[in-house]
Design an enzyme around this catalytic site. Structure first.
Site, PDB file in Angstrom:
ATOM      1  N   ALA A 142       0.948  -1.275  -0.020  1.00 47.91           N
ATOM      2  CA  ALA A 142      -0.062  -0.111  -0.044  1.00 47.91           C
ATOM      3  C   ALA A 142       0.931   1.156  -0.103  1.00 47.91           C
ATOM      4  O   ALA A 142       0.380   2.426  -0.519  1.00 47.91           O
ATOM      5  CB  ALA A 142      -0.824   0.115   1.197  1.00 47.91           C
ATOM      6  N   SER A 143       2.021   1.146   0.415  1.00 44.04           N
ATOM      7  CA  SER A 143       2.862   2.391   0.446  1.00 44.04           C
ATOM      8  C   SER A 143       4.130   2.516  -0.219  1.00 44.04           C
ATOM      9  O   SER A 143       4.753   3.346  -0.581  1.00 44.04           O
ATOM     10  CB  SER A 143       3.396   2.619   1.920  1.00 44.04           C
ATOM     11  OG  SER A 143       4.069   1.368   2.539  1.00 44.04           O
ATOM     12  N   SER A 144       4.555   1.164  -0.785  1.00 52.96           N
ATOM     13  CA  SER A 144       5.568   0.942  -1.726  1.00 52.96           C
ATOM     14  C   SER A 144       5.781  -0.313  -2.589  1.00 52.96           C
ATOM     15  O   SER A 144       4.856  -1.343  -2.248  1.00 52.96           O
ATOM     16  CB  SER A 144       7.043   1.275  -0.970  1.00 52.96           C
ATOM     17  OG  SER A 144       7.314   0.085  -0.261  1.00 52.96           O
ATOM     18  N   GLY A 145       6.281  -0.245  -3.534  1.00 53.42           N
ATOM     19  CA  GLY A 145       6.588  -1.583  -4.291  1.00 53.42           C
ATOM     20  C   GLY A 145       7.987  -1.762  -4.731  1.00 53.42           C
ATOM     21  O   GLY A 145       8.804  -0.769  -4.751  1.00 53.42           O
ATOM     22  N   ARG A 146       8.326  -2.934  -4.983  1.00 48.20           N
ATOM     23  CA  ARG A 146       9.851  -3.185  -5.358  1.00 48.20           C
ATOM     24  C   ARG A 146       9.925  -4.538  -6.097  1.00 48.20           C
ATOM     25  O   ARG A 146       9.166  -5.371  -5.978  1.00 48.20           O
ATOM     26  CB  ARG A 146      10.593  -3.391  -3.907  1.00 48.20           C
ATOM     27  CG  ARG A 146      10.349  -4.502  -3.085  1.00 48.20           C
ATOM     28  CD  ARG A 146       9.428  -4.207  -1.870  1.00 48.20           C
ATOM     29  NE  ARG A 146       8.903  -5.157  -1.229  1.00 48.20           N
ATOM     30  CZ  ARG A 146       9.577  -5.779   0.022  1.00 48.20           C
ATOM     31  NH1 ARG A 146      10.602  -5.208   0.365  1.00 48.20           N
ATOM     32  NH2 ARG A 146       8.863  -6.827   0.606  1.00 48.20           N
ATOM     33  N   ASP A 175      -0.516 -10.731  -1.140  1.00 52.96           N
ATOM     34  CA  ASP A 175       0.784 -10.551  -0.333  1.00 52.96           C
ATOM     35  C   ASP A 175       1.015 -11.400   0.974  1.00 52.96           C
ATOM     36  O   ASP A 175       1.829 -11.951   1.210  1.00 52.96           O
ATOM     37  CB  ASP A 175       1.102  -8.974  -0.114  1.00 52.96           C
ATOM     38  CG  ASP A 175       0.126  -8.237   0.481  1.00 52.96           C
ATOM     39  OD1 ASP A 175      -0.875  -8.799   0.994  1.00 52.96           O
ATOM     40  OD2 ASP A 175       0.220  -6.997   0.549  1.00 52.96           O
ATOM     41  N   THR A 176      -0.234 -11.364   1.740  1.00 47.02           N
ATOM     42  CA  THR A 176      -0.105 -12.165   2.928  1.00 47.02           C
ATOM     43  C   THR A 176       0.091 -13.629   2.545  1.00 47.02           C
ATOM     44  O   THR A 176       0.565 -14.469   3.198  1.00 47.02           O
ATOM     45  CB  THR A 176      -1.391 -12.372   3.813  1.00 47.02           C
ATOM     46  OG1 THR A 176      -1.675 -10.604   3.969  1.00 47.02           O
ATOM     47  CG2 THR A 176      -1.265 -12.543   5.120  1.00 47.02           C
ATOM     48  N   THR A 179       2.052  -3.071   7.016  1.00 43.30           N
ATOM     49  CA  THR A 179       1.186  -2.089   7.187  1.00 43.30           C
ATOM     50  C   THR A 179      -0.061  -2.580   7.918  1.00 43.30           C
ATOM     51  O   THR A 179      -0.703  -2.164   8.734  1.00 43.30           O
ATOM     52  CB  THR A 179       0.766  -1.609   6.025  1.00 43.30           C
ATOM     53  OG1 THR A 179       1.661  -0.904   4.927  1.00 43.30           O
ATOM     54  CG2 THR A 179      -0.594  -0.582   5.943  1.00 43.30           C
ATOM     55  N   ASN A 228      -7.280 -10.069  10.873  1.00 44.02           N
ATOM     56  CA  ASN A 228      -6.536  -8.674  10.512  1.00 44.02           C
ATOM     57  C   ASN A 228      -6.492  -7.827  11.675  1.00 44.02           C
ATOM     58  O   ASN A 228      -7.583  -7.389  12.231  1.00 44.02           O
ATOM     59  CB  ASN A 228      -7.542  -7.994   9.349  1.00 44.02           C
ATOM     60  CG  ASN A 228      -7.369  -8.630   8.014  1.00 44.02           C
ATOM     61  OD1 ASN A 228      -5.977  -8.712   7.727  1.00 44.02           O
ATOM     62  ND2 ASN A 228      -8.225  -8.906   7.364  1.00 44.02           N
TER      63      ASN A 228
END
Length: 465
Positions: A12-16, A238-239, A260, A297
């Site tokens: 949600a805040s970055s990608g790589r 992602d989880t 996050t 969650n």
């Protein structure tokens, strides 16, 4: 010649872009590209800029070419629940609205007018989160019914990026389950439920499992990035990928995928769709090989990420942890309260919660951070006890994976509040889990237990408690 596998991990805040290879029986991981992410406010609606994100995916592929490390396969994972609707010409209908947007307010009542909450849980096993796809689609139905009528396809966010890369549309299983529209009995869309809710069945494709080949890059993408490779479905949620990298083959392991969000739970062979499970607010998300991620969650590091942006001083997370560790403020907030989902000011939300519940109100950076970290750890302690009550089992170790495994102070507090040993690491769990599925597909590993043993031997793990 080394063979490379590429995980594109977008949070949600970055990608790589993380390249993996094997050397002397151990997995090696290298970050080759990173880019920012976040929701944009478009006329009061929180949206994802999927065109920019797709450009960043291609930029990372170009970087692989520049450094001479061309991946044989690649896989994309992202957050859950969000989607695009495509018309007959594959154009996106409306905005790509993000899960923190307020459009789902009141949509739960609209859904429950059609199917009661307990029946919805019994059918899907998915915990109520107001941003789940089931409620987002109801918001679309209320405000733009023409979008549902015109839609030829619904693609979750990673599905959409795979389509842009290959021209092939697939709905991946682990991502689809987050939306509360999949049956844990059939492991496919609950088509009867879709009919009941009026959600246009024709736009849903049969789900595909992790390890499925999507296709090769389109000619257009190949020309732009300078090479071809095969796109393989990892656990695109992602989880789902992160849990694959938990470094143990103990079937009774409790994990926290810490980022996050904090996702805390266990793996199970069968879903638990009981009322006891629903009342405890546990979810049965789909995992690799039809395993179920039975988890809760928890708001997670979103709270500390948010207050960090508000502090007058530009502090690192390490500095914030250090300041928090010196405080003795006893106040605790409920991390899962909706007031912390998307407040204009997280600091004010924390202070107001303490004020409303008659607790000491934190004022300083250290006090505010201490309240958040202690509240998260207490929530972990409460959750492991709930898991034990539901399963009738005792758990001695909690495996923390993901970025939060680097938060030493939080790990110490987790050991304290849970009374369990905390195993922290690997921090790049999502990328590792993404790559594991690609390597299983390619025959590098013959089984998931073999892959998890490799993770344990390849990456640092720190023990607390």
């Amino acid at each position: 010649m080394e063979k490379y596998y590429l995980a594109v991990d977008i949070g949600a805040s970055s990608g790589r872009h993380m390249l993996a290879s094997m050397k002397d029986g151990k997995m090696q991981l290298e970050e080759v590209y990173r880019f920012p992410n976040g929701m944009d406010d478009r006329n009061g609606t929180l949206c994802w800029d999927v065109d920019r994100l797709f450009s960043e995916i291609k930029n990372g592929l170009k970087k692989c070419r520049e450094i001479g490390k061309i991946p044989a396969t690649m896989g994309i994972d992202t957050w859950g629940v969000d989607f695009v609707l495509l018309d007959k010409d594959d154009r996106i209908l409306g905005d790509t609205v993000g899960y923190r947007d307020s459009r789902t307010e009141g949509m739960d009542a609209k859904v429950y007018d059609i199917i009661p909450q307990d029946e919805l849980y019994a059918r899907t096993g998915i915990q109520k989160q107001i941003f789940n796809t089931v409620y987002q689609l109801m918001a679309v139905k209320q405000s733009h019914p023409e979008y549902l009528e015109q839609a030829e396809s619904i693609l979750m966010i990673p599905d959409y990026f795979n389509f842009r890369l290959t021209g092939v549309k697939k709905n991946e299983y682990t991502e689809a389950t987050t939306g509360q529209l999949i049956s844990p009995q059939t492991n496919d869309w609950d088509y009867e439920l879709l009919d009941m809710l009026g959600y246009n069945k024709k736009m849903f494709r049969p789900v595909s499992m992790p390890g499925t080949v999507v296709g090769n890059l389109t000619e257009e993408v190949q020309k732009e990035v300078g090479f071809n490779c095969t796109v393989v479905l990892p656990a695109t949620h992602d989880t789902g990928s992160a849990v694959l990298a938990v470094p143990t083959n103990d079937d009774d392991a409790v994990y926290i995928s810490s980022g996050t969000w904090s996702l805390m739970g266990i793996e199970r062979k069968e879903a638990d769709c009981s009322m006891e499970s629903m009342q405890a607010n546990f979810t049965n998300e789909g995992g690799y090989d039809h395993r179920f991620r039975y988890l809760k969650n928890i708001m997670g590091l979103w709270m500390i990420q948010s207050v960090k942006k508000e502090f007058a001083e530009d502090l690192s997370f390490a500095q914030i942890c250090e300041m928090a560790s010196k405080e003795t403020i006893p106040s605790i907030v409920d991390c899962n309260d909706d007031c912390f989902l998307a407040p204009k000011s997280m600091i004010k939300a924390v202070q107001e919660f303490c004020r409303r519940t008659g607790q000491q109100v934190p004022e300083t950076v250290g006090e505010i951070s201490s309240v958040i970290y202690n509240s998260l750890a207490k929530c972990y302690g409460d959750t492991v006890e709930e898991i034990e009550a539901i399963t009738g089992k005792k758990y001695s170790t909690i495996y923390v994976v993901g970025g939060g495994s680097n938060a030493g102070y939080l790990n110490e507090l987790t050991a304290k509040y849970t009374g369990r040993t905390v195993s922290a690491g690997p921090s790049e769990a999502t990328a590792i889990g993404n790559v594991i599925v690609q390597m299983l597909h390619d025959g590098v590993f013959v089984s998931l237990p073999e892959a998890r043993t490799c993770v344990k031997e390849s990456f640092d793990v720190k023990i607390y408690g």
